[in-house]
Design a protein around this motif. Structure first.
Motif, mmCIF file in Angstrom:
data_model
loop_
_atom_site.group_PDB
_atom_site.id
_atom_site.type_symbol
_atom_site.label_atom_id
_atom_site.label_comp_id
_atom_site.label_asym_id
_atom_site.label_seq_id
_atom_site.Cartn_x
_atom_site.Cartn_y
_atom_site.Cartn_z
ATOM 1 N N GLU A 4 0.838 -1.202 0.000
ATOM 2 C CA GLU A 4 0.000 0.000 0.000
ATOM 3 C C GLU A 4 0.876 1.256 0.000
ATOM 4 O OE1 GLU A 4 -3.617 0.479 1.116
ATOM 5 O OE2 GLU A 4 -4.215 -1.624 0.913
ATOM 6 N N LYS A 5 1.960 1.215 0.745
ATOM 7 C CA LYS A 5 2.878 2.352 0.792
ATOM 8 C C LYS A 5 3.545 2.578 -0.563
ATOM 9 C CE LYS A 5 6.745 4.240 3.484
ATOM 10 N NZ LYS A 5 7.657 3.978 4.615
ATOM 11 N N LEU A 6 3.900 1.497 -1.263
ATOM 12 C CA LEU A 6 4.524 1.635 -2.575
ATOM 13 C C LEU A 6 3.555 2.244 -3.590
ATOM 14 C CD1 LEU A 6 6.652 -1.620 -3.033
ATOM 15 C CD2 LEU A 6 7.304 0.569 -2.047
ATOM 16 N N ILE A 7 2.287 1.872 -3.504
ATOM 17 C CA ILE A 7 1.290 2.446 -4.412
ATOM 18 C C ILE A 7 1.128 3.937 -4.133
ATOM 19 C CG2 ILE A 7 -1.156 2.442 -5.040
ATOM 20 C CD1 ILE A 7 -1.171 -0.558 -4.565
ATOM 21 N N THR A 8 1.159 4.328 -2.860
ATOM 22 C CA THR A 8 1.086 5.749 -2.510
ATOM 23 C C THR A 8 2.273 6.502 -3.095
ATOM 24 O OG1 THR A 8 -0.123 5.269 -0.462
ATOM 25 C CG2 THR A 8 0.996 7.397 -0.610
ATOM 26 N N HIS A 9 3.468 5.910 -3.020
ATOM 27 C CA HIS A 9 4.658 6.524 -3.630
ATOM 28 C C HIS A 9 4.440 6.702 -5.135
ATOM 29 C CE1 HIS A 9 7.188 6.778 -0.205
ATOM 30 N NE2 HIS A 9 7.434 5.485 -0.073
ATOM 31 N N ALA A 10 3.893 5.669 -5.777
ATOM 32 C CA ALA A 10 3.673 5.729 -7.228
ATOM 33 C C ALA A 10 2.663 6.823 -7.580
ATOM 34 C CB ALA A 10 3.187 4.375 -7.741
ATOM 35 N N LYS A 11 1.630 6.977 -6.770
ATOM 36 C CA LYS A 11 0.634 8.014 -7.016
ATOM 37 C C LYS A 11 1.215 9.405 -6.816
ATOM 38 C CE LYS A 11 -3.445 7.583 -5.288
ATOM 39 N NZ LYS A 11 -4.493 7.362 -4.272
ATOM 40 N N ASP A 12 2.086 9.557 -5.824
ATOM 41 C CA ASP A 12 2.700 10.867 -5.556
ATOM 42 C C ASP A 12 3.663 11.263 -6.673
ATOM 43 O OD1 ASP A 12 1.286 11.012 -3.221
ATOM 44 O OD2 ASP A 12 2.942 10.336 -1.939
ATOM 45 N N GLY A 13 4.368 10.276 -7.230
ATOM 46 C CA GLY A 13 5.259 10.534 -8.359
ATOM 47 C C GLY A 13 6.513 11.320 -8.027
ATOM 48 N N THR A 14 6.933 11.313 -6.765
ATOM 49 C CA THR A 14 8.126 12.060 -6.379
ATOM 50 C C THR A 14 9.395 11.270 -6.688
ATOM 51 O OG1 THR A 14 8.120 11.164 -4.138
ATOM 52 C CG2 THR A 14 6.858 13.189 -4.517
ATOM 53 N N VAL A 15 10.511 11.971 -6.790
ATOM 54 C CA VAL A 15 11.790 11.315 -7.055
ATOM 55 C C VAL A 15 12.188 10.420 -5.888
ATOM 56 C CG1 VAL A 15 14.251 11.678 -7.465
ATOM 57 C CG2 VAL A 15 12.567 13.159 -8.579
ATOM 58 N N SER A 16 12.001 10.927 -4.667
ATOM 59 C CA SER A 16 12.366 10.132 -3.492
ATOM 60 C C SER A 16 11.502 8.876 -3.400
ATOM 61 C CB SER A 16 12.198 10.972 -2.219
ATOM 62 O OG SER A 16 10.853 11.387 -2.069
ATOM 63 N N GLY A 17 10.221 8.997 -3.762
ATOM 64 C CA GLY A 17 9.333 7.843 -3.754
ATOM 65 C C GLY A 17 9.741 6.821 -4.785
ATOM 66 N N ARG A 18 10.141 7.283 -5.958
ATOM 67 C CA ARG A 18 10.590 6.370 -7.008
ATOM 68 C C ARG A 18 11.846 5.614 -6.574
ATOM 69 N NH1 ARG A 18 9.658 5.748 -12.525
ATOM 70 N NH2 ARG A 18 8.087 7.401 -12.426
ATOM 71 N N LYS A 19 12.742 6.301 -5.880
ATOM 72 C CA LYS A 19 13.953 5.650 -5.373
ATOM 73 C C LYS A 19 13.605 4.585 -4.333
ATOM 74 C CE LYS A 19 17.201 9.469 -6.140
ATOM 75 N NZ LYS A 19 18.088 10.472 -5.483
ATOM 76 N N SER A 20 12.626 4.885 -3.495
ATOM 77 C CA SER A 20 12.215 3.925 -2.463
ATOM 78 C C SER A 20 11.634 2.668 -3.101
ATOM 79 C CB SER A 20 11.172 4.563 -1.537
ATOM 80 O OG SER A 20 11.725 5.647 -0.814
ATOM 81 N N VAL A 21 10.801 2.860 -4.120
ATOM 82 C CA VAL A 21 10.202 1.721 -4.817
ATOM 83 C C VAL A 21 11.286 0.898 -5.501
ATOM 84 C CG1 VAL A 21 8.652 1.013 -6.673
ATOM 85 C CG2 VAL A 21 7.993 2.893 -5.163
#
Length: 211
Positions: free
Chosen positions: A50-67
């Motif tokens: 669920e957290k990874l999907i939230t990162h994908a929806k946000d579309g931030t660079v830091s989120g992409r790195k986390s995924v």
């Protein structure tokens, strides 16, 4: 179950192997839309995906790195997350997955569960509707009950490839209805079937690129 003062289940593993197991489960769920595993593992996997999907929806660079750093197959998993799942759940603020209890495992009576994406090709509504339609057909009924008819229409109109998916599942349920197998076996067969289709599609794309 977590012990007192423990933030999560250890799953019988040290920190490193536990993280590797959860990464594999998350990756499998993203790639196949549904996984069948023990209830404890599914429960620990759910908040992570669920957290990874939230990162994908946000579309931030830091989120992409986390995924990228978490999934085992970034090339496939990130494409699915960003190109499909983020769009599918653009109107939702959470609750992207559903946890379903199954019969205990035969060999050790461990509680089992299915973890699936809501609104995906493995959605519980699809499974139950296909089962109801198959049962009605086997029993020779010419008219569906109101709830099944409504679910059928929603699946065909609102779910991507809904008509094709529902037709496939109805045929599968007819075979299962005659065989008398358990729901756990049914869902495992559905999961294997989806995996084979995904592998075939990936192979076809690879061949197409080489031409």
């Amino acid at each position: 179950m977590p012990s007192q003062g423990q933030a999560h289940r250890t799953l019988g593993r040290a920190s490193g192997p536990r993280r590797a197991l959860l990464r594999q489960l998350v990756t499998s769920l993203i790639e196949h839309d549904s996984i069948t595993t023990t209830y404890a593992r599914a429960k620990e996997t759910q908040p992570l995906v669920e957290k990874l999907i939230t990162h994908a929806k946000d579309g931030t660079v830091s989120g992409r790195k986390s995924v990228y750093g978490f999934v085992f197959n970034p090339a496939l998993s990130m494409k699915k997350l960003y190109d499909e799942l983020a769009l599918r759940y653009s109107g939702r603020t959470g609750g992207y997955t559903r946890l379903l209890h199954l019969e205990p495992r035969d060999r050790d009576a461990a509680p089992m569960a299915v973890l699936e994406f809501v609104g995906g090709p493995k959605d519980l509504r699809l499974y139950l509707t296909a089962k109801a339609i198959a049962r009605a057909d086997v029993l020779g009924k010419t008219k569906l009950d109101m709830a099944t008819a409504l679910n059928k229409r929603n699946i065909e109109e609102k779910m991507q490839n809904g008509k094709e998916l529902l037709r496939e599942k109805v045929e599968l349920m007819k075979r299962v209805y005659h065989s008398g197998r358990s729901s756990q076996d049914v869902l495992r067969e559905m999961s294997d079937d989806a995996k084979r289709r995904a592998d075939a599609e990936a192979f076809s794309k690879t061949i197409a690129k080489r031409k």
